[in-house]
Write an enzyme that holds these catalytic residues in place. Structure first.
Site, mmCIF file in Angstrom:
data_model
loop_
_atom_site.group_PDB
_atom_site.id
_atom_site.type_symbol
_atom_site.label_atom_id
_atom_site.label_comp_id
_atom_site.label_asym_id
_atom_site.label_seq_id
_atom_site.Cartn_x
_atom_site.Cartn_y
_atom_site.Cartn_z
ATOM 1 N N ARG A 23 0.733 -1.176 -0.049
ATOM 2 C CA ARG A 23 0.089 0.007 -0.032
ATOM 3 C C ARG A 23 0.916 1.212 0.021
ATOM 4 O O ARG A 23 0.530 2.342 0.658
ATOM 5 C CB ARG A 23 -0.863 0.104 1.224
ATOM 6 C CG ARG A 23 -1.968 -1.009 1.141
ATOM 7 C CD ARG A 23 -3.017 -0.671 0.361
ATOM 8 N NE ARG A 23 -4.094 -1.642 0.346
ATOM 9 C CZ ARG A 23 -5.336 -1.592 0.857
ATOM 10 N NH1 ARG A 23 -5.578 -0.545 1.508
ATOM 11 N NH2 ARG A 23 -6.106 -2.382 0.978
ATOM 12 N N ARG A 27 -3.889 6.654 0.486
ATOM 13 C CA ARG A 27 -4.513 7.938 1.059
ATOM 14 C C ARG A 27 -3.653 8.449 2.151
ATOM 15 O O ARG A 27 -3.748 9.809 2.467
ATOM 16 C CB ARG A 27 -5.983 7.579 2.005
ATOM 17 C CG ARG A 27 -6.924 7.424 1.280
ATOM 18 C CD ARG A 27 -8.281 6.979 1.975
ATOM 19 N NE ARG A 27 -8.016 5.527 2.268
ATOM 20 C CZ ARG A 27 -8.648 4.743 2.885
ATOM 21 N NH1 ARG A 27 -9.876 5.229 3.558
ATOM 22 N NH2 ARG A 27 -8.557 3.497 3.430
ATOM 23 N N ARG A 36 -7.293 11.471 -6.458
ATOM 24 C CA ARG A 36 -8.674 10.677 -6.097
ATOM 25 C C ARG A 36 -9.876 11.837 -6.480
ATOM 26 O O ARG A 36 -11.177 11.342 -6.799
ATOM 27 C CB ARG A 36 -8.665 10.237 -4.718
ATOM 28 C CG ARG A 36 -8.289 8.765 -4.626
ATOM 29 C CD ARG A 36 -9.017 7.700 -5.317
ATOM 30 N NE ARG A 36 -9.875 7.268 -4.130
ATOM 31 C CZ ARG A 36 -11.320 7.127 -4.365
ATOM 32 N NH1 ARG A 36 -11.909 7.991 -5.382
ATOM 33 N NH2 ARG A 36 -11.765 6.768 -3.266
ATOM 34 N N ASP A 73 -6.953 -3.059 -7.342
ATOM 35 C CA ASP A 73 -7.550 -3.608 -5.943
ATOM 36 C C ASP A 73 -7.894 -5.045 -6.225
ATOM 37 O O ASP A 73 -7.782 -5.334 -7.382
ATOM 38 C CB ASP A 73 -8.754 -2.768 -5.558
ATOM 39 C CG ASP A 73 -8.924 -3.193 -4.286
ATOM 40 O OD1 ASP A 73 -8.516 -2.598 -3.329
ATOM 41 O OD2 ASP A 73 -9.723 -4.061 -3.740
ATOM 42 N N TYR A 149 -14.467 -12.108 0.664
ATOM 43 C CA TYR A 149 -15.060 -10.864 0.486
ATOM 44 C C TYR A 149 -16.425 -11.104 -0.431
ATOM 45 O O TYR A 149 -17.578 -10.577 -0.083
ATOM 46 C CB TYR A 149 -14.337 -9.887 -0.381
ATOM 47 C CG TYR A 149 -13.145 -9.327 0.574
ATOM 48 C CD1 TYR A 149 -13.445 -8.215 1.369
ATOM 49 C CD2 TYR A 149 -11.809 -9.591 0.531
ATOM 50 C CE1 TYR A 149 -12.684 -7.604 1.966
ATOM 51 C CE2 TYR A 149 -10.956 -8.995 1.335
ATOM 52 C CZ TYR A 149 -11.371 -7.821 1.975
ATOM 53 O OH TYR A 149 -10.406 -7.228 2.902
#
Ligand code: 1CP
Length: 343
Positions: A23, A27, A36, A73, A149
């Site tokens: 990562r 953010r 973004r 992702d 998921y």
């Protein structure tokens, strides 16, 4: 000169350990937050090659790591399988939960390459834009983590629904895993054909399974993916990351044949040194320590390099960078690791 990451993954000598951060985009970088805003829909962001390219390159400019990881992702594969994936601000991914055979039987891996064509376009553009000494990592979620998921409909659970389905209907669950193996091979193979030089399989929720279930739903599907990728792309290094595998890390490495294993922060360094005799190891600085920084972080970096730096080793975290991590702490690690080369 060969890229440092590739040397380490092929277990050849390197001066200082290569490094990158799970990562490393995202953010915690103010420039990512600005980018973004151009596309608030996260999946559409991932499917816009110029934006994926820019997000991939942002951490390279700041930290000059030895690898870039494709900005995408793991859940794009669930999207390609038609599972209605959304990303909700402040909440993460949300999917329509898959409840049983009626949802599993219609699934097919066939649309993967066409549906995810914009991702492969981004891979091509990233490969062309990288500095000569930086390796490009492609990735996918491993079948168990993807199944979790798809069944739970979100992250952050104890995987209770997914584990229940696996026990209650093992054949139905096996059919889901088989589709995910096929989809994963197609997705990783396409990334390799478009310029990925290494691939990583994220099994972020491997640690939720009981031992026998771990063998069946983590080790066996991963072994099959490795075997099939090797057939199509001999020599491509494969990193497996069965987060939380604990005592089963050794068996995972031997039975899957991965070239390198990502270790979470709970793995003791003495244990990591034992695993390093079998394959390259990657990890495992605590991501919370990266957030905290200071002398405790500096000591942990030195110790990691002292214990593991003599063998095949890729410096990384035990899990991804957290959103509230100061960029200066990441810059500090990069600077410290480069100093090892100079010493
Ligand atoms: O708002 C935003 O900008 C979205 C935040 C975000 C980002 C930046 C998400 C949502 N995904 C990503 C990118 C991403 N995801 C990358 C590329 C960036 C890089 O590494 O530099 C990668 C490799 C992933 C992989 C990923 N996504 C994993 C495996 C790694 C891990 O952390 O265990 C998992 C589990 C996901 C699911 C996911 N996507 C996003 C979130 C917040 C989550 C986790 C949700 C949860 O289960 O808690």
């Amino acid at each position: 000169m060969e890229k440092r990451l590739l040397l380490a993954l092929h277990r050849r000598p390197v001066g200082r350990p290569p490094f990158w951060f799970m990562r490393q985009a995202g953010r915690y970088l103010p420039e990512y937050q600005r980018l973004r805003r151009q596309e608030p829909d996260f999946l559409r962001f991932c499917y816009t090659p110029e934006l994926a390219l820019e997000a991939t390159l942002q951490p390279l400019r700041r930290f000059q790591p030895d690898a870039a990881i494709l900005f995408s992702d793991i859940l794009v594969v669930a999207d390609a399988l038609g599972r209605n994936v959304r990303f909700v601000e402040g909440q993460g991914p949300v999917l329509d939960p898959l409840t049983g055979r009626a949802d599993i039987e219609p699934l097919t891996a066939e649309p993967v390459e066409t549906f995810l064509a914009p991702v492969y376009k981004a891979v091509t553009r990233i490969a062309a834009a990288l500095p000569a000494d930086v390796a490009l990592i492609g990735f996918a979620g491993a079948p168990w983590t993807m199944a979790l998921y798809m069944i739970e409909g979100k992250g952050g659970t104890d995987g209770g629904r997914a584990r229940t389905l696996a026990y209650a209907d093992p054949e139905g669950f096996a059919a889901l895993i088989a589709v995910l193996v096929e989809a994963t091979v197609r997705h990783l193979s396409a990334q390799i054909r478009h310029g990925a030089e290494v691939v990583q399989l994220f099994d972020s929720w491997a640690g939720l399974l009981a031992a026998e279930e771990f063998r069946r739903w983590v080790i066996a599907p991963t072994a099959e993916i490795v075997r099939r990728l090797r057939q199509q792309h001999p020599g491509i290094p494969i990193i497996g990351f069965p987060r939380g595998a604990g005592l089963l890390y050794g068996e995972y490495i031997r039975a899957t044949g991965v070239d390198a294993v990502g270790l979470d922060a709970a793995v003791p360094l003495e244990q990591a040194a034992v695993l390093q005799r079998v394959c390259a190891v990657q990890g495992n600085l605590d991501n919370i320590l990266l957030k905290v920084g200071g002398p405790a972080m500096d000591r942990a970096i030195v110790r990691l390099v002292e214990v593991l730096g003599g063998g095949p080793f890729v410096f990384n975290l035990g899990h991804g960078i957290l959103p509230d991590t100061p960029c200066e702490h990441v810059a500090r690690i990069a600077e410290r690791l480069r100093a090892f080369a100079a010493a």
